[in-house]
Design a protein around this motif. Structure first.
Motif, PDB file in Angstrom:
ATOM      1  N   TYR A 147      -7.170   4.077  17.645  1.00 55.11           N
ATOM      2  CA  TYR A 147      -6.080   5.046  17.715  1.00 55.11           C
ATOM      3  C   TYR A 147      -4.978   4.709  16.713  1.00 55.11           C
ATOM      4  CZ  TYR A 147      -2.045   7.649  19.253  1.00 55.11           C
ATOM      5  OH  TYR A 147      -0.942   8.460  19.271  1.00 55.11           O
ATOM      6  N   ALA A 148      -4.621   3.428  16.630  1.00 56.74           N
ATOM      7  CA  ALA A 148      -3.546   3.008  15.726  1.00 56.74           C
ATOM      8  C   ALA A 148      -3.904   3.330  14.272  1.00 56.74           C
ATOM      9  CB  ALA A 148      -3.268   1.518  15.880  1.00 56.74           C
ATOM     10  N   GLY A 149      -5.130   3.018  13.878  1.00 55.80           N
ATOM     11  CA  GLY A 149      -5.561   3.326  12.518  1.00 55.80           C
ATOM     12  C   GLY A 149      -5.508   4.813  12.234  1.00 55.80           C
ATOM     13  N   ASP A 150      -5.939   5.615  13.190  1.00 58.02           N
ATOM     14  CA  ASP A 150      -5.918   7.069  13.044  1.00 58.02           C
ATOM     15  C   ASP A 150      -4.485   7.580  12.886  1.00 58.02           C
ATOM     16  OD1 ASP A 150      -7.412   9.608  13.072  1.00 58.02           O
ATOM     17  OD2 ASP A 150      -6.384   9.956  14.986  1.00 58.02           O
TER      18      ASP A 150
ATOM     19  N   ILE B  62      -2.756  -1.280   6.004  1.00 59.69           N
ATOM     20  CA  ILE B  62      -2.422  -1.751   7.342  1.00 59.69           C
ATOM     21  C   ILE B  62      -2.429  -3.272   7.309  1.00 59.69           C
ATOM     22  CG2 ILE B  62      -3.193  -1.937   9.753  1.00 59.69           C
ATOM     23  CD1 ILE B  62      -4.277   0.915   9.515  1.00 59.69           C
ATOM     24  N   HIS B  63      -1.354  -3.840   7.824  1.00 55.35           N
ATOM     25  CA  HIS B  63      -1.253  -5.294   7.933  1.00 55.35           C
ATOM     26  C   HIS B  63      -1.550  -5.694   9.370  1.00 55.35           C
ATOM     27  CE1 HIS B  63       0.682  -6.720   4.129  1.00 55.35           C
ATOM     28  NE2 HIS B  63       0.799  -5.409   3.982  1.00 55.35           N
ATOM     29  N   LEU B  64      -2.459  -6.639   9.531  1.00 53.60           N
ATOM     30  CA  LEU B  64      -2.703  -7.257  10.824  1.00 53.60           C
ATOM     31  C   LEU B  64      -1.735  -8.435  10.887  1.00 53.60           C
ATOM     32  CD1 LEU B  64      -6.605  -7.146  10.872  1.00 53.60           C
ATOM     33  CD2 LEU B  64      -4.995  -5.558  11.964  1.00 53.60           C
ATOM     34  N   ALA B  65      -0.790  -8.382  11.789  1.00 56.42           N
ATOM     35  CA  ALA B  65       0.345  -9.300  11.807  1.00 56.42           C
ATOM     36  C   ALA B  65      -0.062 -10.767  11.879  1.00 56.42           C
ATOM     37  CB  ALA B  65       1.268  -8.962  12.964  1.00 56.42           C
TER      38      ALA B  65
ATOM     39  N   LEU C  48     -11.270  -1.034  10.443  1.00 58.45           N
ATOM     40  CA  LEU C  48     -10.217  -0.208   9.856  1.00 58.45           C
ATOM     41  C   LEU C  48     -10.537   0.167   8.411  1.00 58.45           C
ATOM     42  CD1 LEU C  48      -7.169  -2.109  11.358  1.00 58.45           C
ATOM     43  CD2 LEU C  48      -7.801   0.272  11.873  1.00 58.45           C
ATOM     44  N   GLU C  49     -11.061  -0.775   7.648  1.00 61.82           N
ATOM     45  CA  GLU C  49     -11.405  -0.493   6.258  1.00 61.82           C
ATOM     46  C   GLU C  49     -12.520   0.541   6.159  1.00 61.82           C
ATOM     47  OE1 GLU C  49     -10.151  -4.747   4.191  1.00 61.82           O
ATOM     48  OE2 GLU C  49     -12.212  -4.487   4.899  1.00 61.82           O
ATOM     49  N   LYS C  50     -13.547   0.378   6.958  1.00 60.79           N
ATOM     50  CA  LYS C  50     -14.691   1.300   6.875  1.00 60.79           C
ATOM     51  C   LYS C  50     -14.386   2.667   7.502  1.00 60.79           C
ATOM     52  CE  LYS C  50     -18.369  -2.081   6.413  1.00 60.79           C
ATOM     53  NZ  LYS C  50     -18.310  -2.026   4.979  1.00 60.79           N
ATOM     54  N   ARG C  51     -13.727   2.667   8.626  1.00 56.57           N
ATOM     55  CA  ARG C  51     -13.453   3.921   9.341  1.00 56.57           C
ATOM     56  C   ARG C  51     -12.441   4.792   8.610  1.00 56.57           C
ATOM     57  NH1 ARG C  51     -12.584   8.203  10.935  1.00 56.57           N
ATOM     58  NH2 ARG C  51     -12.352   8.970  13.046  1.00 56.57           N
ATOM     59  N   TYR C  52     -11.398   4.149   8.068  1.00 55.40           N
ATOM     60  CA  TYR C  52     -10.304   4.925   7.479  1.00 55.40           C
ATOM     61  C   TYR C  52     -10.214   4.805   5.960  1.00 55.40           C
ATOM     62  CZ  TYR C  52      -9.183   5.329  12.339  1.00 55.40           C
ATOM     63  OH  TYR C  52      -9.280   5.589  13.678  1.00 55.40           O
ATOM     64  N   GLY C  53     -11.085   3.999   5.361  1.00 55.98           N
ATOM     65  CA  GLY C  53     -11.056   3.839   3.906  1.00 55.98           C
ATOM     66  C   GLY C  53      -9.719   3.313   3.421  1.00 55.98           C
ATOM     67  N   ILE C  54      -9.157   2.401   4.185  1.00 58.36           N
ATOM     68  CA  ILE C  54      -7.817   1.901   3.909  1.00 58.36           C
ATOM     69  C   ILE C  54      -7.872   0.405   3.644  1.00 58.36           C
ATOM     70  CG2 ILE C  54      -7.270   1.448   6.344  1.00 58.36           C
ATOM     71  CD1 ILE C  54      -4.473   2.649   5.754  1.00 58.36           C
ATOM     72  N   ARG C  55      -6.943  -0.065   2.871  1.00 57.08           N
ATOM     73  CA  ARG C  55      -6.843  -1.506   2.618  1.00 57.08           C
ATOM     74  C   ARG C  55      -6.225  -2.165   3.856  1.00 57.08           C
ATOM     75  NH1 ARG C  55      -3.204  -4.510  -1.939  1.00 57.08           N
ATOM     76  NH2 ARG C  55      -3.999  -6.591  -1.541  1.00 57.08           N
ATOM     77  N   VAL C  56      -6.789  -3.289   4.267  1.00 59.66           N
ATOM     78  CA  VAL C  56      -6.263  -4.049   5.397  1.00 59.66           C
ATOM     79  C   VAL C  56      -5.939  -5.457   4.908  1.00 59.66           C
ATOM     80  CG1 VAL C  56      -6.725  -4.975   7.698  1.00 59.66           C
ATOM     81  CG2 VAL C  56      -7.532  -2.680   7.087  1.00 59.66           C
ATOM     82  N   VAL C  57      -4.718  -5.886   5.168  1.00 55.67           N
ATOM     83  CA  VAL C  57      -4.245  -7.206   4.788  1.00 55.67           C
ATOM     84  C   VAL C  57      -4.026  -8.016   6.057  1.00 55.67           C
ATOM     85  CG1 VAL C  57      -2.369  -8.494   3.696  1.00 55.67           C
ATOM     86  CG2 VAL C  57      -3.136  -6.323   2.696  1.00 55.67           C
TER      87      VAL C  57
END
Length: 148
Positions: free
Chosen positions: A60-63, A73-76, A96-105
């Motif tokens: 939900y958060a990624g969406d 998105i940063h994982l704290a 998160l990377e695969k589902r939303y195609g977003i960079r995750v740090v």
């Protein structure tokens, strides 16, 4: 600052009452994992918890964050420094990377010195898999002490 990057932050649920002070401070100062942005303007578009193990809020958060324009998105840092560190951090990042195609740090603020001392004593981060996870937040000793 020519460019703006929209950022979301997901924290560990055991810190659900956290006001985000260290994460927001490091975002403003470009310290810890936020040092990668240099002088790029950052806009926080989401801040929430994972909802506890095994991360019921990650989807939900990624969406929500991507709908609000999050580019990263940063994982704290709390997911890495907590006792024990999050056992799902790799799963969250990959999902998160695969589902939303977003960079995750992985990481936000620098690792506080007291956490580095304890995890060193416990041998928590001795496995090779932890090195890339803690690297973005492994600041110099003076900065680590400032985040204690």
């Amino acid at each position: 600052m020519d460019r703006k990057t929209k950022v979301g932050i997901i924290i560990c649920d055991r810190y659900r009452r956290c006001a985000g002070g260290k994460c927001l401070r490091s975002m403003r100062a470009r310290e810890g994992a936020f040092s990668i942005y240099g002088d790029t303007e950052l806009e926080l578009v989401g801040f929430t918890t994972c909802d506890g193990c095994p991360g019921g809020n990650i989807e939900y958060a990624g969406d929500e964050m991507t709908k609000n324009g999050a580019e990263v998105i940063h994982l704290a840092t709390g997911l890495v420094v907590g006792y024990p560190p999050c056992p799902y951090i790799d799963v969250f990042k990959t999902f998160l990377e695969k589902r939303y195609g977003i960079r995750v740090v992985v990481g936000t603020h620098p690792i506080p010195q007291k956490y580095l001392d304890m995890h060193t004593a416990l041998g928590t981060w001795e496995e090779d898999r932890w090195q890339p996870l803690i690297a973005p937040t492994m600041a110099d000793p003076q900065t680590r002490l400032a985040y204690d």
